[in-house]
Design a protein around this motif. Structure first.
Motif, PDB file in Angstrom:
ATOM      1  N   LEU A 412       0.834  -1.194   0.000  1.00 16.38           N
ATOM      2  CA  LEU A 412       0.000   0.000   0.000  1.00 16.38           C
ATOM      3  C   LEU A 412       0.872   1.249   0.000  1.00 16.38           C
ATOM      4  N   GLU A 432      -2.685   4.514   2.677  1.00 20.93           N
ATOM      5  CA  GLU A 432      -3.766   3.724   2.105  1.00 20.93           C
ATOM      6  C   GLU A 432      -4.115   2.555   3.013  1.00 20.93           C
ATOM      7  N   SER A 433      -5.331   2.086   2.877  1.00 20.23           N
ATOM      8  CA  SER A 433      -5.776   0.884   3.561  1.00 20.23           C
ATOM      9  C   SER A 433      -6.416  -0.038   2.535  1.00 20.23           C
ATOM     10  N   GLU A 435      -9.383  -0.905   2.533  1.00 24.78           N
ATOM     11  CA  GLU A 435     -10.689  -0.312   2.198  1.00 24.78           C
ATOM     12  C   GLU A 435     -10.560   0.704   1.069  1.00 24.78           C
ATOM     13  N   HIS A 436      -9.462   1.492   1.089  1.00 29.87           N
ATOM     14  CA  HIS A 436      -9.232   2.451  -0.004  1.00 29.87           C
ATOM     15  C   HIS A 436      -9.122   1.720  -1.338  1.00 29.87           C
TER      16      HIS A 436
END
Length: 448
Positions: A412, A432-433, A435-436
């Motif tokens: 990420l 970032e994750s 989910e992003h």
């Protein structure tokens, strides 16, 4: 009398390094602070890897560049190159300093509007403007720089029924002695294509030819190329005035000035070999002043410098993951960042500094990232102390392009922080994750 404490003997490899005008370059030194903020505290608070941007250095760079040109020429305007680093926090630093916005896509144009830049202070470059983009630029009275005849034709058709003439310029490509020529963009000077485009615009009666624009290349290492460009642009502007009675308000000389990063394969470091911004300013402004304009009719000089203004304001902090010996016996150090977020390592031999105290043993080392690709090479060869897993390193001069051209690949993308002029730290882009990454994914029902 107490005996002295025993210290194990060691052999220190002699690493004189490259030579510059001051003698041999010293070896790596611990780099523990960025604008007096401890590197260790930044990593502890925001994770590793981590991009860090110095607001103080950005403002220092901008003011030095503006001073270099404005003390030599009466009318100067910078336009921040959004593609270089379009983080809103970064862009707004430049806008606070007085810079306009230079954009090359509808996406960047929208960002400039969102940052509060007035439409008439947005320069819209690039070969890929859509009909929607052009209509928005016309609506906001932006400066539209035309790249090719198809764009000119589309723009002319959009002007039917307008009660005003949108301001435009043409991009001009030319032979400045730098090869290969950047002739993919704009209209050619030498074969007359640029002049024919100018005539078509003026004769249409639908557009106001306000300026001329060129961008001769990237990382241009010679000032004379800009002198040639300025001379040809001035000649074209004077011809517009004398033969078409068309006054050219501004000449946009683009960007392309180098930072002091060291290009791969270079014999000497960039700090010793690259011209300064004063060198470029002297060449460009001197050429324009001698070009033959009336003293009270010098055009506004616009500059779109990007890399020069931000490269050395950006740092990448990382952590050593492991060490290993390659098949030829060379030491390889693996770090937690790769070419997915530091693609400029394909161009430059970035300076890499340890952020912790280290032993005096220096060894020639290869630095690899964590990606499962053999091309994930940060440095092919660099003299470094022996680093251990968990040690931190700092990569210097990474402010340009890495944060706009990075990729989410295997790992990420990390957080970005800004250290302001009061040495306070601000998170300007969160890491970032998962989910992003998955936010825009959709799984068909039969695959759930």
């Amino acid at each position: 009398m107490d005996k002295l404490k025993y210290e194990r003997p060691y052999i220190k490899k002699l690493t004189a390094g490259a030579m510059n005008k001051f003698g041999s370059l010293s070896g790596p030194q611990p780099f523990k602070f960025i604008d007096n903020v401890p590197v260790k505290s930044l990593v502890e608070a925001y994770g590793s890897p981590l991009f860090v941007i110095s607001e103080k250095q950005i403002r220092r760079n901008y003011r030095a560049a503006y001073r270099a040109f404005s003390t030599r020429y009466p009318k100067v305007q910078f336009a921040w190159s959004y593609k270089t680093n379009y983080l809103n926090a970064v862009c707004n630093i430049f806008h606070q300093e007085g810079s306009w916005a230079e954009v090359v896509s509808g996406f960047e144009y929208q960002k400039a509007l969102g940052n509060g830049v007035p439409g008439n202070k947005i320069i819209f470059n690039g070969p890929g403007k859509s009909k929607k983009d052009l209509l928005l630029a016309i609506e906001n009275n932006s400066l539209i720089h035309i790249d090719h005849l198809e764009e000119l034709g589309l723009l002319l058709s959009l002007c039917d029924g307008l009660d005003h003439q949108p301001k435009v310029a043409i991009r001009v490509n030319m032979d400045t002695g730098v090869y290969p020529l950047w002739d993919r963009f704009g209209f050619n000077y030498e074969n007359g294509e640029a002049w024919r485009a100018v005539v078509k615009i003026v004769n249409s009666g639908k557009l106001q030819l306000a300026g001329l624009h060129c961008h001769i290349g990237t990382y241009v290492q010679t000032t004379t190329a800009f002198g040639v460009a300025a001379s040809k642009m001035a000649a074209l502007a004077i011809k517009c005035n004398t033969e078409l009675k068309q006054h050219i308000e501004y000449l946009d000389l683009g960007g392309g000035f180098p930072s002091t990063n060291t290009l791969k394969g270079a014999y000497l470091p960039g700090t010793d070999t690259m011209p300064t911004i004063d060198d470029f300013a002297e060449e460009i402004t001197g050429t324009l002043i001698r070009a033959g304009f009336e003293n009270d009719d010098l055009p506004l000089l616009i500059l779109e410098s990007g890399r020069l203004l931000i490269d050395d304001a950006g740092y990448l902090l990382g952590t050593v993951l492991a060490n290993k010996r390659l098949s030829d016996g060379k030491l390889a150090t693996i770090v937690d960042f790769g070419v997915n977020i530091l693609f400029t390592s394909f161009w430059y031999d970035h300076q890499v500094s340890p952020a912790d105290d280290y032993s005096p043993t220096i060894e020639n080392t290869a630095i690899y990232g964590p990606l499962c690709m053999n091309i994930d090479m940060i440095r092919e060869s660099i003299n470094l102390p022996l680093l251990k897993a968990g040690d931190h390193v700092v990569v210097h001069k990474v402010g340009a392009y890495n944060m706009t051209q990075w990729m989410q690949f295997i790992a990420l993308r990390p957080a970005i922080v800004l250290i302001d002029e009061q040495e306070q730290v601000h998170l300007i882009k969160a890491a970032e994750s998962l989910e992003h990454i998955e936010a825009n994914e959709h799984i068909p029902r039969h695959l759930k």
